[in-house]
Scaffold this active site. Sequence first.
Site, mmCIF file in Angstrom:
data_model
loop_
_atom_site.group_PDB
_atom_site.id
_atom_site.type_symbol
_atom_site.label_atom_id
_atom_site.label_comp_id
_atom_site.label_asym_id
_atom_site.label_seq_id
_atom_site.Cartn_x
_atom_site.Cartn_y
_atom_site.Cartn_z
ATOM 1 C CE LYS A 118 -3.785 -2.368 2.241
ATOM 2 N NZ LYS A 118 -4.444 -2.740 3.507
ATOM 3 C CD GLN A 177 -3.204 -4.164 6.662
ATOM 4 O OE1 GLN A 177 -3.091 -3.229 5.873
ATOM 5 N NE2 GLN A 177 -3.856 -5.262 6.364
ATOM 6 C CG ASP A 226 -9.572 0.204 4.759
ATOM 7 O OD1 ASP A 226 -9.274 0.005 3.563
ATOM 8 O OD2 ASP A 226 -8.883 -0.178 5.725
#
Length: 297
Positions: free
Chosen positions: A53, A97, A120
């Site tokens: 990422k 994460q 997200d």
Amino acid sequence: MTARILDGKAVAQAVRDDVRAGTDALVAMGVRPGLVVVLVGDDPASQVYVKNKDKAAREAGFDVRTVRLPATTTQTELEAELHALNADLGVHGILVQLPLPRGLDADRVVRLLDPAKDVDGLTPTSVAALVLGKPGLRPCTPAGCIELCDRHGIALEGAHVVVVGRSMLVGKPFAHLALERNATVTIAHSRTRDLAEHVRRADVVVAAVGKPGLVRGDWIRPGAAVLDVGINRLPDGKLTGDVEFEPAAARAGWITPVPGGVGPMTIAMLLANTLQAAANQTGKVLPVRPRRVGSTS
Ligand code: NDP
């Protein structure tokens, strides 16, 4: 094989090119998109995801940094870090994460993220916006599935979409995104009776379970589009999806390979969300907008 391949690598690259163009435009307006990835602990798979990422965000021209916290971090310490990131005007996107190390409450952490920075698309505010059909940041993997359909000209309007799996990460948000596109949606899960009969009626099948070969090739309706979200590692180390690929490809009109199908789309959509979040927070209008998949705005 009759199916055409839904090429996630190529579509992801096209999305990333669009994002790069959008970043350049935003930078010319004085704003560089800022993304922070928060990694707690040393889970090896998470380390790899975070590295990927970070690299992709750098290539998109973002100001990106990874905040690495030890596995011994307390809930209070993690929440303090996130409050600071929420308040930081140079940070437009925050990604925590998951999974978090044992002892940390991921739900609480996600709930306190500023929804404007929720790239997200997992905060309750983002979920509510999706369900209500309001503009908002959409979860990356299901948004990537919609983008794959769009860029290959697979119509969702009026189609019967069968989603296998009902997680908050993939199955449920995909069902809502498909509904927003006027598909007729069936959501199947572990308690569904006669899964095969549901899948046989689908124009579009999305498999998001995590069980290799669960969706059998002979269930696929001839000509259907098959999107396989599953990522499963076989004993020989190879990756495989949730759909029996060869027999499914012999019947389907379109199919995603694993790897190289849905997988690459997740990071591409994360970049698209971050660019959009940066524009939204700074009141800029992107002349080259990434396609805001699933958004009604
Ligand atoms: P979850 O484990 O959270 O959810 C799995 C879902 O599958 C559940 O809803 C479960 O039903 C359902 N299920 C389990 N067994 C069956 C069965 N026999 N028949 C029908 N449904 C069943 O997984 P995720 O949604 O997080 O992930 C799914 C897969 O996608 C995994 O392989 C994961 O690695 C992959 N993935 C890939 C991503 C990518 O970038 N390509 C991103 C995210 C995930 P119930 O709710 O009843 O338990």
